[in-house]
Design a protein around this motif. Sequence first.
Motif, PDB file in Angstrom:
ATOM      1  N   GLU A  99       0.851  -1.184  -0.023  1.00  0.00           N
ATOM      2  CA  GLU A  99      -0.018  -0.007   0.027  1.00  0.00           C
ATOM      3  C   GLU A  99       0.792   1.188   0.123  1.00  0.00           C
ATOM      4  N   LYS A 100       2.118   1.230   0.428  1.00  0.00           N
ATOM      5  CA  LYS A 100       2.989   2.521   0.489  1.00  0.00           C
ATOM      6  C   LYS A 100       3.825   2.423  -0.800  1.00  0.00           C
ATOM      7  N   LEU A 101       3.839   1.818  -1.608  1.00  0.00           N
ATOM      8  CA  LEU A 101       4.668   1.993  -2.818  1.00  0.00           C
ATOM      9  C   LEU A 101       4.058   3.229  -3.690  1.00  0.00           C
ATOM     10  N   LEU A 102       5.119   3.589  -4.317  1.00  0.00           N
ATOM     11  CA  LEU A 102       4.882   4.550  -5.292  1.00  0.00           C
ATOM     12  C   LEU A 102       5.688   4.297  -6.644  1.00  0.00           C
ATOM     13  N   PRO A 103       5.229   4.892  -7.792  1.00  0.00           N
ATOM     14  CA  PRO A 103       6.237   4.933  -9.086  1.00  0.00           C
ATOM     15  C   PRO A 103       7.453   5.326  -8.638  1.00  0.00           C
ATOM     16  N   GLY A 104       8.617   4.539  -9.173  1.00  0.00           N
ATOM     17  CA  GLY A 104       9.980   4.809  -8.910  1.00  0.00           C
ATOM     18  C   GLY A 104      10.331   3.741  -7.827  1.00  0.00           C
ATOM     19  N   ASP A 105       9.618   3.248  -7.036  1.00  0.00           N
ATOM     20  CA  ASP A 105       9.990   2.078  -6.023  1.00  0.00           C
ATOM     21  C   ASP A 105      10.454   1.067  -6.690  1.00  0.00           C
ATOM     22  N   VAL A 123       6.960   1.364 -12.740  1.00  0.00           N
ATOM     23  CA  VAL A 123       6.987   2.458 -13.633  1.00  0.00           C
ATOM     24  C   VAL A 123       5.448   3.451 -13.470  1.00  0.00           C
ATOM     25  N   GLU A 124       4.284   2.470 -12.807  1.00  0.00           N
ATOM     26  CA  GLU A 124       3.141   3.064 -12.884  1.00  0.00           C
ATOM     27  C   GLU A 124       2.342   2.331 -12.111  1.00  0.00           C
ATOM     28  N   ILE A 125       1.431   3.010 -11.190  1.00  0.00           N
ATOM     29  CA  ILE A 125       0.459   2.167 -10.591  1.00  0.00           C
ATOM     30  C   ILE A 125      -0.975   2.974 -11.014  1.00  0.00           C
ATOM     31  N   ASN A 126      -1.742   2.123 -11.345  1.00  0.00           N
ATOM     32  CA  ASN A 126      -3.103   2.428 -11.555  1.00  0.00           C
ATOM     33  C   ASN A 126      -4.045   2.304 -10.557  1.00  0.00           C
ATOM     34  N   VAL A 136       5.448  -2.502 -14.149  1.00  0.00           N
ATOM     35  CA  VAL A 136       7.188  -2.637 -13.755  1.00  0.00           C
ATOM     36  C   VAL A 136       7.993  -2.473 -15.063  1.00  0.00           C
ATOM     37  N   ALA A 137       9.137  -2.214 -14.987  1.00  0.00           N
ATOM     38  CA  ALA A 137      10.227  -2.520 -16.109  1.00  0.00           C
ATOM     39  C   ALA A 137      11.354  -2.951 -15.513  1.00  0.00           C
ATOM     40  N   ALA A 138      12.018  -3.843 -16.389  1.00  0.00           N
ATOM     41  CA  ALA A 138      12.919  -4.798 -15.706  1.00  0.00           C
ATOM     42  C   ALA A 138      13.988  -5.196 -17.148  1.00  0.00           C
ATOM     43  N   HIS A 139      15.181  -5.487 -16.557  1.00  0.00           N
ATOM     44  CA  HIS A 139      16.278  -6.435 -17.658  1.00  0.00           C
ATOM     45  C   HIS A 139      16.103  -7.779 -17.285  1.00  0.00           C
ATOM     46  N   SER A 140      16.597  -8.571 -17.933  1.00  0.00           N
ATOM     47  CA  SER A 140      16.738 -10.096 -17.705  1.00  0.00           C
ATOM     48  C   SER A 140      15.348 -10.445 -17.763  1.00  0.00           C
TER      49      SER A 140
END
Length: 177
Positions: A99-105, A123-126, A136-140
Amino acid sequence: MPPIIPYNRAAAITYAHRWAFGRNPLFYDYEEIGGDCTNFASQCLYAGTGIMNFKPTFGWYYINANEKAPAWTGVEYFYNFLTREEQSPGPFAQEVSIEKLLPGDFLQFNFKGEIFSHTPIIVEINGNPTPENILVAAHSYDADYRPLSTYTYQQIRYLHILGAFPQNAPNLPTPAV
């Protein structure tokens, strides 16, 4: 207590979108030797703070492929650095509930019940932060705008970035977006 430098979430997310399906030539691609996810997460975080910690072994920095802190590329080391109690230079975070997450976390996954082994950036929370609403965004397994709900994992932890403490060494250039 040293002053806290605000975390530029927009810069971190812009960087994530720019490089989610590519590789910034300023950084080595670790994909073939263990994975690039935490290297990518560190690049995003650096784009949002511009502060590294050059403490040998326990810092968080990248100079080149062979001169970097374990926390720059290692999932557990990244977590340990961000949640450290010492007020040393560089970004810092706390483990929080969803519940405490924000984009960029950041998120970290434990897929097989042993260790945490993947670090995507949010990258986004709707709406309310739920696995269906967090992207989210990720590599691998490169991804951008991937729903958290599409991952299968045994455990997850959430890292909320609080800011950064000032650097005690000369600034290196911030990675180009």
